[in-house]
Design an enzyme around this catalytic site. Sequence first.
Site, PDB file in Angstrom:
ATOM      1  N   CYS A 153      27.311 -18.207 -33.724  1.00  0.00           N
ATOM      2  CA  CYS A 153      26.068 -17.439 -33.371  1.00  0.00           C
ATOM      3  C   CYS A 153      24.931 -18.139 -33.859  1.00  0.00           C
ATOM      4  O   CYS A 153      23.750 -17.731 -33.507  1.00  0.00           O
ATOM      5  CB  CYS A 153      26.013 -16.145 -33.993  1.00  0.00           C
ATOM      6  SG  CYS A 153      27.796 -15.037 -33.694  1.00  0.00           S
TER       7      CYS A 153
ATOM      8  N   HIS B 223      19.128 -13.604 -34.561  1.00  0.00           N
ATOM      9  CA  HIS B 223      20.433 -13.260 -34.003  1.00  0.00           C
ATOM     10  C   HIS B 223      20.699 -11.789 -34.105  1.00  0.00           C
ATOM     11  O   HIS B 223      20.565 -11.088 -35.033  1.00  0.00           O
ATOM     12  CB  HIS B 223      21.596 -13.998 -34.900  1.00  0.00           C
ATOM     13  CG  HIS B 223      22.919 -13.668 -34.790  1.00  0.00           C
ATOM     14  ND1 HIS B 223      23.176 -13.652 -33.205  1.00  0.00           N
ATOM     15  CD2 HIS B 223      23.825 -13.353 -35.176  1.00  0.00           C
ATOM     16  CE1 HIS B 223      24.477 -13.467 -33.366  1.00  0.00           C
ATOM     17  NE2 HIS B 223      24.865 -13.099 -34.557  1.00  0.00           N
TER      18      HIS B 223
ATOM     19  N   ASN C 228      26.421  -7.944 -29.756  1.00  0.00           N
ATOM     20  CA  ASN C 228      26.335  -9.143 -30.205  1.00  0.00           C
ATOM     21  C   ASN C 228      27.035 -10.132 -29.298  1.00  0.00           C
ATOM     22  O   ASN C 228      28.208 -10.281 -29.030  1.00  0.00           O
ATOM     23  CB  ASN C 228      27.075  -9.073 -31.633  1.00  0.00           C
ATOM     24  CG  ASN C 228      27.027 -10.771 -32.364  1.00  0.00           C
ATOM     25  OD1 ASN C 228      26.625 -11.500 -31.629  1.00  0.00           O
ATOM     26  ND2 ASN C 228      27.599 -10.645 -33.474  1.00  0.00           N
TER      27      ASN C 228
HETATM   28  N1  ACO Z   1      34.922   3.029 -35.816  1.00  0.00           N
HETATM   29  C1  ACO Z   1      35.047   3.820 -36.885  1.00  0.00           C
HETATM   30  N2  ACO Z   1      35.489   3.455 -37.810  1.00  0.00           N
HETATM   31  C2  ACO Z   1      35.744   2.282 -38.143  1.00  0.00           C
HETATM   32  C3  ACO Z   1      35.185   1.545 -37.323  1.00  0.00           C
HETATM   33  C4  ACO Z   1      34.829   1.771 -35.911  1.00  0.00           C
HETATM   34  N3  ACO Z   1      34.746   0.709 -34.799  1.00  0.00           N
HETATM   35  N4  ACO Z   1      35.416  -0.135 -37.590  1.00  0.00           N
HETATM   36  C5  ACO Z   1      35.706   0.214 -39.097  1.00  0.00           C
HETATM   37  N5  ACO Z   1      35.864   1.411 -39.346  1.00  0.00           N
HETATM   38  C6  ACO Z   1      35.971   2.166 -40.717  1.00  0.00           C
HETATM   39  C7  ACO Z   1      36.758   1.017 -41.474  1.00  0.00           C
HETATM   40  O1  ACO Z   1      38.134   1.172 -41.229  1.00  0.00           O
HETATM   41  C8  ACO Z   1      36.489   1.881 -42.846  1.00  0.00           C
HETATM   42  O2  ACO Z   1      37.082   2.988 -43.152  1.00  0.00           O
HETATM   43  P1  ACO Z   1      37.709   3.298 -44.458  1.00  0.00           P
HETATM   44  O3  ACO Z   1      36.478   3.589 -45.308  1.00  0.00           O
HETATM   45  O4  ACO Z   1      38.676   4.545 -44.267  1.00  0.00           O
HETATM   46  O5  ACO Z   1      38.431   2.246 -44.923  1.00  0.00           O
HETATM   47  C9  ACO Z   1      34.831   2.203 -42.581  1.00  0.00           C
HETATM   48  O6  ACO Z   1      34.765   2.583 -41.069  1.00  0.00           O
HETATM   49  C10 ACO Z   1      34.004   1.276 -43.297  1.00  0.00           C
HETATM   50  O7  ACO Z   1      34.294   0.210 -42.876  1.00  0.00           O
HETATM   51  P2  ACO Z   1      33.245  -1.118 -43.404  1.00  0.00           P
HETATM   52  O8  ACO Z   1      33.997  -2.340 -42.901  1.00  0.00           O
HETATM   53  O9  ACO Z   1      32.918  -1.065 -44.975  1.00  0.00           O
HETATM   54  O10 ACO Z   1      31.748  -0.889 -42.505  1.00  0.00           O
HETATM   55  P3  ACO Z   1      30.702  -1.522 -42.498  1.00  0.00           P
HETATM   56  O11 ACO Z   1      29.517  -0.186 -42.964  1.00  0.00           O
HETATM   57  O12 ACO Z   1      30.762  -2.606 -43.333  1.00  0.00           O
HETATM   58  O13 ACO Z   1      30.268  -1.954 -40.989  1.00  0.00           O
HETATM   59  C11 ACO Z   1      30.469  -3.836 -39.640  1.00  0.00           C
HETATM   60  C12 ACO Z   1      30.952  -2.627 -40.360  1.00  0.00           C
HETATM   61  C13 ACO Z   1      29.440  -3.293 -38.630  1.00  0.00           C
HETATM   62  C14 ACO Z   1      31.302  -4.647 -39.121  1.00  0.00           C
HETATM   63  C15 ACO Z   1      29.178  -4.547 -40.731  1.00  0.00           C
HETATM   64  O14 ACO Z   1      30.368  -4.736 -41.816  1.00  0.00           O
HETATM   65  C16 ACO Z   1      28.893  -5.744 -40.123  1.00  0.00           C
HETATM   66  O15 ACO Z   1      28.021  -5.501 -39.279  1.00  0.00           O
HETATM   67  N6  ACO Z   1      28.915  -7.040 -40.660  1.00  0.00           N
HETATM   68  C17 ACO Z   1      28.574  -8.132 -40.146  1.00  0.00           C
HETATM   69  C18 ACO Z   1      29.282  -8.563 -38.779  1.00  0.00           C
HETATM   70  C19 ACO Z   1      28.612  -9.325 -38.170  1.00  0.00           C
HETATM   71  O16 ACO Z   1      27.315  -9.730 -38.370  1.00  0.00           O
HETATM   72  N7  ACO Z   1      29.248 -10.293 -37.425  1.00  0.00           N
HETATM   73  C20 ACO Z   1      28.549 -11.336 -36.761  1.00  0.00           C
HETATM   74  C21 ACO Z   1      29.115 -12.418 -36.774  1.00  0.00           C
HETATM   75  S1  ACO Z   1      28.522 -13.686 -35.977  1.00  0.00           S
HETATM   76  C22 ACO Z   1      29.669 -14.862 -35.406  1.00  0.00           C
HETATM   77  O17 ACO Z   1      29.532 -15.853 -35.736  1.00  0.00           O
HETATM   78  C23 ACO Z   1      30.808 -14.253 -34.039  1.00  0.00           C
END
Ligand code: ACO
Length: 320
Positions: free
Chosen positions: A111, A247, A277
């Site tokens: 990214c 980004h 994304n």
């Molecule tokens: N729908 C419903 N529930 C979900 C989903 C979904 N799609 N995905 C995860 N959950 C659940 C999890 O299982 C968890 O459940 P639990 O509490 O029963 O275990 C709960 O939601 C919370 O999960 P978290 O991972 O703590 O959620 P978080 O608030 O951290 O959000 C997210 C997750 C959106 C992925 C966040 O961590 C994020 O945006 N991280 C950065 C990701 C990013 O920027 N990636 C870019 C990478 S760039 C590249 O180089 C490709």
Amino acid sequence: MTARIIGTGSYVPERVVRNADLAEIVDTSDEWIVSRTGIRERRLAVEEGTSHMAAEAAKRALEDAGVKAEDLDIILLATSSPDNCFPAGACEVQAAIGAVNAVAFDISAACSGFIFGMNTVYGFMRAGIYKTGLVIGADCLSKLTDWSDRGTCVLFGDAAGAAVVRAEEGGLVHMTMGSDGVKGPVLSCVARTTGNFVNGRTPEIGYMYMDGQEVFKFAVKKVPECVNQVLQEAQVSMDEVRYFVLHQANYRIVEAAAKRLKQPMEKFPMNMDRYGNTSGATVPTLLDDLNRAGKLERGDKIVIAGFGAGLTWGAALIEW
Ligand code: ACO
């Protein structure tokens, strides 16, 4: 001499996939995805691959710049999802647009890729080596996604964005890039498992893996840090910046960056609600959106910044 963007272009596949469509294949909901990420829908490639999207974005950028493909000296394609191991996607773009006089190669920085591409072309132009360049960020992560993993499959979309760059006074003013390979495993896609005649195993294609919370923590720290660094070193104040084009991974990361930089949200345009994304394509597609909407004026100071797998990060201060 520095590198000035003189034209932009972008391409997204026609197929729109809404959050509700994903709720039919994994246990998720529109409410969860919107509240955690800001993403409402994304475009997914049906037939087109990374090189096709990149070439279409490139044609639009060349048209916008009024530059002929034959005039390009260098083509950089930032992608972490090339269609093939080789030839490089940049060479396929070169063939598709007829840039017969250019050197073409890919940059792999996920990214952060478009930022790394801009910074690389800037280096060549400052050194007086190339005059006219094309920097593309294109990714088709839908091909690398595990569509049964709700933690990743709701986040990404496919797209390409491109910028034509010319060696001129003004333009890219200052930049920074960084990487931390030790943290690489938190965001990875093992393209092929080891397998050959000697070990008797058949290579398999791997899927993307992400520790979302680790990436989140890294992003909210690194993005403001590298934006601050670039501005301080260039002796430009935060208030002089018209837009921070960051980004587009998650609106909460953008909000956290705005808060740390003490800047109003109006300076942080976003398009992840429509495209998700799109990895290397987020920054150039957003630049193209702003450019085509007539929101950029000559002399505007813009900071572009990104983070991604590697882990990698980077920022650049640009004068439009
Ligand atoms: N729908 C419903 N529930 C979900 C989903 C979904 N799609 N995905 C995860 N959950 C659940 C999890 O299982 C968890 O459940 P639990 O509490 O029963 O275990 C709960 O939601 C919370 O999960 P978290 O991972 O703590 O959620 P978080 O608030 O951290 O959000 C997210 C997750 C959106 C992925 C966040 O961590 C994020 O945006 N991280 C950065 C990701 C990013 O920027 N990636 C870019 C990478 S760039 C590249 O180089 C490709």
